[in-house]
Enzyme design. Structure first.
Site, mmCIF file in Angstrom:
data_model
loop_
_atom_site.group_PDB
_atom_site.id
_atom_site.type_symbol
_atom_site.label_atom_id
_atom_site.label_comp_id
_atom_site.label_asym_id
_atom_site.label_seq_id
_atom_site.Cartn_x
_atom_site.Cartn_y
_atom_site.Cartn_z
ATOM 1 N N SER A 117 -12.030 1.151 -5.439
ATOM 2 C CA SER A 117 -11.747 1.683 -6.776
ATOM 3 C C SER A 117 -12.951 1.783 -7.697
ATOM 4 O O SER A 117 -12.882 1.412 -8.862
ATOM 5 C CB SER A 117 -10.664 0.857 -7.476
ATOM 6 O OG SER A 117 -9.460 1.066 -6.853
ATOM 7 N N GLU B 28 0.834 -1.208 0.000
ATOM 8 C CA GLU B 28 0.000 0.000 0.000
ATOM 9 C C GLU B 28 0.867 1.256 0.000
ATOM 10 O O GLU B 28 1.850 1.339 0.741
ATOM 11 C CB GLU B 28 -0.875 -0.023 1.258
ATOM 12 C CG GLU B 28 -2.252 0.530 1.044
ATOM 13 C CD GLU B 28 -3.065 -0.321 0.065
ATOM 14 O OE1 GLU B 28 -3.128 0.072 -1.125
ATOM 15 O OE2 GLU B 28 -3.605 -1.351 0.476
ATOM 16 N N GLY C 232 -13.027 2.764 -1.295
ATOM 17 C CA GLY C 232 -11.632 2.345 -1.424
ATOM 18 C C GLY C 232 -11.500 1.057 -2.218
ATOM 19 O O GLY C 232 -10.455 0.417 -2.211
ATOM 20 N N ASP D 187 -4.592 0.765 -9.246
ATOM 21 C CA ASP D 187 -6.027 0.455 -9.348
ATOM 22 C C ASP D 187 -6.421 0.128 -10.785
ATOM 23 O O ASP D 187 -7.074 -0.875 -11.066
ATOM 24 C CB ASP D 187 -6.866 1.649 -8.859
ATOM 25 C CG ASP D 187 -6.501 2.048 -7.447
ATOM 26 O OD1 ASP D 187 -5.810 1.271 -6.782
ATOM 27 O OD2 ASP D 187 -6.911 3.148 -7.029
HETATM 28 C C1 GLA Z 1 -5.247 4.703 -4.159
HETATM 29 C C2 GLA Z 1 -4.490 5.049 -5.437
HETATM 30 C C3 GLA Z 1 -3.482 3.960 -5.791
HETATM 31 C C4 GLA Z 1 -2.589 3.630 -4.593
HETATM 32 C C5 GLA Z 1 -3.422 3.407 -3.331
HETATM 33 C C6 GLA Z 1 -2.564 3.231 -2.099
HETATM 34 O O1 GLA Z 1 -6.046 3.567 -4.343
HETATM 35 O O2 GLA Z 1 -5.395 5.218 -6.509
HETATM 36 O O3 GLA Z 1 -2.722 4.362 -6.901
HETATM 37 O O4 GLA Z 1 -1.633 4.636 -4.389
HETATM 38 O O5 GLA Z 1 -4.332 4.467 -3.104
HETATM 39 O O6 GLA Z 1 -1.814 2.076 -2.170
#
Ligand code: GLA
Length: 389
Positions: free
Chosen positions: A129, A34, A127, A175
């Protein structure tokens, strides 16, 4: 079938004539790695079987008519392919518009409009995506509709480009890559410095992946995401004065410890420490999985959370409560926050026999402490984008 109701909505709003396509792009969950993707490190995400459904039809004119079944109160939102200006987050249509704009920037101008109805069964702002899912879905539709010569990996890069430049969120590639390149039953071990990747099967015997959603909403734009990125950039610049590296992902833990005093600011040093250790943890975790050592994988997930809580400081009381309560349950192999943090979800590996207890007890403790309920999803790892009909 979910998509049939989206198609029905499309026909009700926009009529049933012409060539109508039905598409799906998944959401994603990151198992470990992460805040490493913009530090040249490794990530280990997988696509989910939940995601965004889209029904679309090309138009002869320049008009765009967009409708989301998740934001029905907004009705049909109209614009034009001639009117794709980068602007700060206004409504959800900025995501598909951003991708259309990004295609144009890459030399593939979208000359005709479209009618589009979306429905996502990923909780918004959780979170998982939902925005990258809409981006990849839009790219996938454009490729199918206009025959643009792009690979799925290109779709990921275009999605990221649009999010960076059109939506003003400085996200990494994780993501969009996880979504565009997803493979059922597998997580993707991606080196974000080179975009080299390999699929690793996730074989959990007698265990499930459980996502706990804090229901604390998070908008990347107004979160501290961009601030964390610049703290890492500052740390990298100072490190570069003493060691020849391109990114924090180039460092081993030993090298970091040896040179860390080059980073003057204590906060930036902590951020860099997380980036370096988390990258190494991700490499070790994938190795553990290859050796069928799920217990070690889980332990590394737990360490990842602690690092995100104490050094990277992106958890908060909601995510910490979910994870700390999860750790108390027998049969929890590992649990950590996933995604950007500051709200959103946690991911846990839970033995089959403990899943019900997990949901009941973590749910009760969370509601008691936080004052509102969390939601729980037992998820499956799915494929990348598809055309369904
Ligand atoms: C979000 C961003 C990713 C990544 C995560 C953390 O999801 O879109 O690119 O940086 O946070 O790991």
């Amino acid at each position: 079938m979910v998509w049939e109701s989206v198609l029905e909505k499309f026909k009700e709003l926009f009529g049933s004539e012409g060539e109508i396509g039905v598409y799906f792009a998944p959401g994603r969950v990151n198992m470990i790695g992460e805040h490493t993707d913009y530090n040249g490190g490794h990530v280990f995400p997988c696509a989910l079987t939940i995601g965004t459904y889209g029904v679309a039809r090309k138009r002869d004119d320049k008009k765009l008519r967009f409708y989301s079944m998740n934001f029905e109160q907004l009705g049909v939102l109209e614009s034009s392919v001639e009117d794709l200006k980068p602007e700060k987050e206004a409504d959800w249509t900025n995501y598909p518009k951003g991708v259309m704009w990004a295609f144009g920037e890459k030399g593939m101008k979208v000359e005709q409009g479209m009618d589009l109805v979306l429905f996502g069964n990923i909780p918004n702002g959780s979170g998982l995506s939902s925005s990258a899912s809409v981006e990849v879905l839009t790219g996938f539709i454009l490729r199918d509709m206009f025959g643009f010569d792009v690979t799925n990996q290109d779709l990921a890069l275009i999605g990221q480009y649009s999010e960076n430049k059109f939506n003003g969120v400085n996200c990494g590639i994780m993501d969009q890559f996880a979504i565009a390149m997803g493979k059922a039953g597998h997580a993707i071990f991606l080196d974000t410095a080179t975009l080299q990747y390999e699929y690793a099967p996730i074989k959990l015997e007698n265990a499930k992946i459980v996502i706990s959603c804090s229901n604390k909403k998070r908008g990347l734009g107004d979160s501290k995401y961009n601030e964390r990125r610049s703290e890492c950039e500052r740390a990298l610049a100072q490190m570069k004065e003493v060691i020849d590296i391109a990114s924090l992902g180039d460092l081993t833990e030993e090298q970091f410890e040896q040179h860390k005093d080059a980073i003057k600011d204590e906060v930036c040093r902590k951020r860099a420490k997380h980036a370096v250790y988390e990258n190494q943890r991700t490499i070790k975790a994938v190795e553990a999985l290859k050796n069928n050592d799920v217990e070690l994988f889980g332990k590394l997930m737990n360490e990842s959370h602690v690092s995100l809580r104490d050094d990277y400081e992106v958890t908060g009381i909601e995510l910490d409560t979910l994870v700390e309560e999860a750790w108390k349950i027998d049969g929890v192999i590992g649990s950590r926050m996933t995604g950007a943090g500051f709200g959103g979800c946690t991911v846990s590996i839970v033995k089959d026999a403990s899943v019900d207890t997990f949901i009941k007890e973590v749910g009760a403790a969370y509601e008691k402490k936080i004052g509102y309920a969390a939601d729980f999803y037992v998820v499956e790892i799915g494929d990348g984008p598809v055309k369904l009909a």
